[in-house]
Design a protein around this motif. Structure first.
Motif, short mmCIF file in Angstrom:
data_model
loop_
_atom_site.label_atom_id
_atom_site.label_comp_id
_atom_site.label_asym_id
_atom_site.label_seq_id
_atom_site.Cartn_x
_atom_site.Cartn_y
_atom_site.Cartn_z
N TRP A 122 26.07 35.95 52.90
CA TRP A 122 27.44 35.50 52.61
C TRP A 122 27.54 34.87 51.23
N PHE A 123 26.48 34.20 50.80
CA PHE A 123 26.50 33.67 49.43
C PHE A 123 26.58 34.80 48.41
N GLY A 124 26.01 35.96 48.74
CA GLY A 124 26.04 37.09 47.82
C GLY A 124 27.41 37.70 47.64
N THR A 125 28.38 37.35 48.49
CA THR A 125 29.73 37.88 48.33
C THR A 125 30.57 37.01 47.41
N ARG A 126 30.00 35.93 46.88
CA ARG A 126 30.75 35.01 46.03
C ARG A 126 30.43 35.24 44.56
N ARG A 127 31.34 34.75 43.70
CA ARG A 127 31.13 34.84 42.26
C ARG A 127 30.34 33.66 41.72
N ARG A 128 30.42 32.54 42.40
CA ARG A 128 29.71 31.33 41.98
C ARG A 128 29.14 30.67 43.23
N GLY A 129 28.20 29.75 43.02
CA GLY A 129 27.61 29.07 44.16
C GLY A 129 26.74 27.91 43.75
N PRO A 130 26.24 27.17 44.73
CA PRO A 130 25.43 25.98 44.45
C PRO A 130 23.98 26.34 44.15
N VAL A 131 23.70 26.63 42.90
CA VAL A 131 22.34 27.03 42.52
C VAL A 131 21.30 25.97 42.87
N PRO A 132 21.51 24.67 42.58
CA PRO A 132 20.48 23.68 42.91
C PRO A 132 20.16 23.61 44.40
N GLY A 187 40.81 62.45 50.48
CA GLY A 187 41.34 62.56 51.83
C GLY A 187 40.54 61.82 52.87
N THR A 188 39.40 61.22 52.47
CA THR A 188 38.57 60.45 53.40
C THR A 188 38.84 58.97 53.21
N ARG A 189 38.97 58.24 54.30
CA ARG A 189 39.23 56.80 54.24
C ARG A 189 38.08 56.10 53.51
N PRO A 190 38.37 55.35 52.44
CA PRO A 190 37.31 54.66 51.70
C PRO A 190 36.72 53.52 52.50
N CYS A 191 35.45 53.26 52.29
CA CYS A 191 34.77 52.16 52.97
C CYS A 191 34.94 50.88 52.15
N THR A 192 35.29 49.79 52.83
CA THR A 192 35.51 48.52 52.14
C THR A 192 34.44 47.49 52.48
N CYS A 193 33.28 47.95 52.97
CA CYS A 193 32.20 47.00 53.25
C CYS A 193 31.67 46.44 51.93
N PHE A 194 30.94 45.34 52.00
CA PHE A 194 30.46 44.69 50.78
C PHE A 194 29.52 45.60 50.00
N GLY A 195 28.77 46.44 50.68
CA GLY A 195 27.83 47.31 49.98
C GLY A 195 28.51 48.43 49.21
N CYS A 196 29.68 48.87 49.66
CA CYS A 196 30.36 50.00 49.03
C CYS A 196 31.37 49.56 47.97
N ARG A 197 32.01 48.43 48.16
CA ARG A 197 33.07 48.06 47.22
C ARG A 197 32.48 47.62 45.89
N VAL A 198 33.27 47.80 44.85
CA VAL A 198 32.87 47.45 43.49
C VAL A 198 33.66 46.23 43.06
N ARG A 199 32.98 45.17 42.71
CA ARG A 199 33.65 43.93 42.30
C ARG A 199 34.46 44.17 41.03
N GLY A 200 35.72 43.76 41.06
CA GLY A 200 36.59 43.93 39.91
C GLY A 200 37.23 45.29 39.81
N GLU A 201 37.01 46.17 40.80
CA GLU A 201 37.60 47.51 40.76
C GLU A 201 39.12 47.43 40.82
N TYR A 202 39.77 48.26 40.04
CA TYR A 202 41.23 48.27 40.02
C TYR A 202 41.76 48.61 41.42
N GLY A 203 42.66 47.76 41.92
CA GLY A 203 43.24 47.98 43.23
C GLY A 203 42.34 47.61 44.39
N GLY A 204 41.16 47.04 44.11
CA GLY A 204 40.20 46.74 45.16
C GLY A 204 40.71 45.71 46.15
N ARG A 205 41.37 44.66 45.66
CA ARG A 205 41.84 43.62 46.57
C ARG A 205 42.91 44.16 47.52
#
Length: 267
Positions: A202-212, A142-160
């Motif tokens: 912001w780079f931490g919110t991505r799945r891939r990035g420019p490592v070099p 009954g409580t509104r879920p938080c969608t901040c980057f720290g709370c959301r789970v990557r790949g969670e069903y219905g997350g998008r």
């Protein structure tokens, strides 16, 4: 003998039957071991962690592994919210069962066994439907879920769909990679820590990035930047990420080394 249940992915069931439960989890004090919960008369309370663990992603669903431990086995028992406040009490296995079973509301409580569970201690393994228990925290229904980057789970069903319906004001779509790299370049050499920390967030919110392009930040004089670099690349699948984390694992700052240990322990 005290009876407990350990909830895990069904993909590991065969290995658990053969070799027991590995000490893969990190306890309240940093030690390695296994989290479990006493088998109570209430099926719902016994398996209360199912939905919360299942939403983090499983292979083949969840299984409930029942284990028998000697009554005198030292364990840690407490509410999960007290992990970072030394809120877990050192007790024996049988005392942990009494402690949790005697509470008016045992939701959110847990038992940590500071070692692996041996094959002979595994009583049985059975499938566990993922419709039992709470999500996010006990009483969250009954409580509104938080969608901040720290709370959301990557790949969670219905997350998008959830993020589209309830966008978080501080964690919107990340800026494009060229924009972020431009901010890092504009930060100078070795670079303003505040600007670098913002870009790495912001780079931490991505799945891939420019490592070099980010690898030189591993030598930045501010340990905060190096720690944020660890968290930024922790979930990347880009080639070279593991090598960068290997280098940061030998960082002179203990906080950076601990960050590497934490992200690898979470895999």
């Amino acid at each position: 003998m005290a009876m407990f249940v350990h909830l895990t992915s069904a993909a590991g069931a065969a290995r658990i039957r053969r070799s027991g439960i590995r000490a893969d989890s990190r306890g309240p004090g940093g030690e390695r071991g296994v989290y479990c919960f006493p088998v109570l008369p209430s099926y719902t309370l016994t398996h209360q962690w199912l939905r919360e663990l299942a939403r983090r992603g499983t292979r083949g669903g969840m299984v409930a592994v029942q284990v028998r431990l000697d009554d005198g086995q030292p364990v840690l028992a407490g509410h999960y919210a007290g992990r970072r406040r030394d809120g877990h009490r050192p007790v024996s296995a049988v005392e942990a069962v009494r402690l949790i079973a005697g509470r008016d509301d045992p939701q959110g409580w847990e038992v940590f066994v500071p070692r692996a569970v041996r094959p002979g201690e595994v009583h049985r393994i059975r499938s566990a439907p993922q419709v039992t228990g709470w999500r996010y925290w006990p009483g969250s229904h009954g409580t509104r879920p938080c969608t901040c980057f720290g709370c959301r789970v990557r790949g969670e069903y219905g997350g998008r769909r959830l993020r589209e319906r309830l966008p978080h004001p501080l964690d919107g779509p990340p800026p494009p990679v060229p924009v972020l790299l431009g901010r890092i370049a504009a930060a100078g050499n070795p670079g303003d820590p505040r600007a670098l920390l913002d870009a790495l967030h912001w780079f931490g919110t991505r799945r891939r990035g420019p490592v070099p392009a980010l690898a030189p930040l591993a030598a930045h004089p501010d340990p905060r930047v190096r720690r944020e670099l660890v968290w930024a690349v922790a979930r990347w699948s880009t080639p070279g990420t593991a090598d960068l984390l290997d280098a940061l694992a030998a960082d002179p700052d203990p906080g950076v080394r601990e960050a590497v240990e934490d992200v690898r322990a979470a895999d």
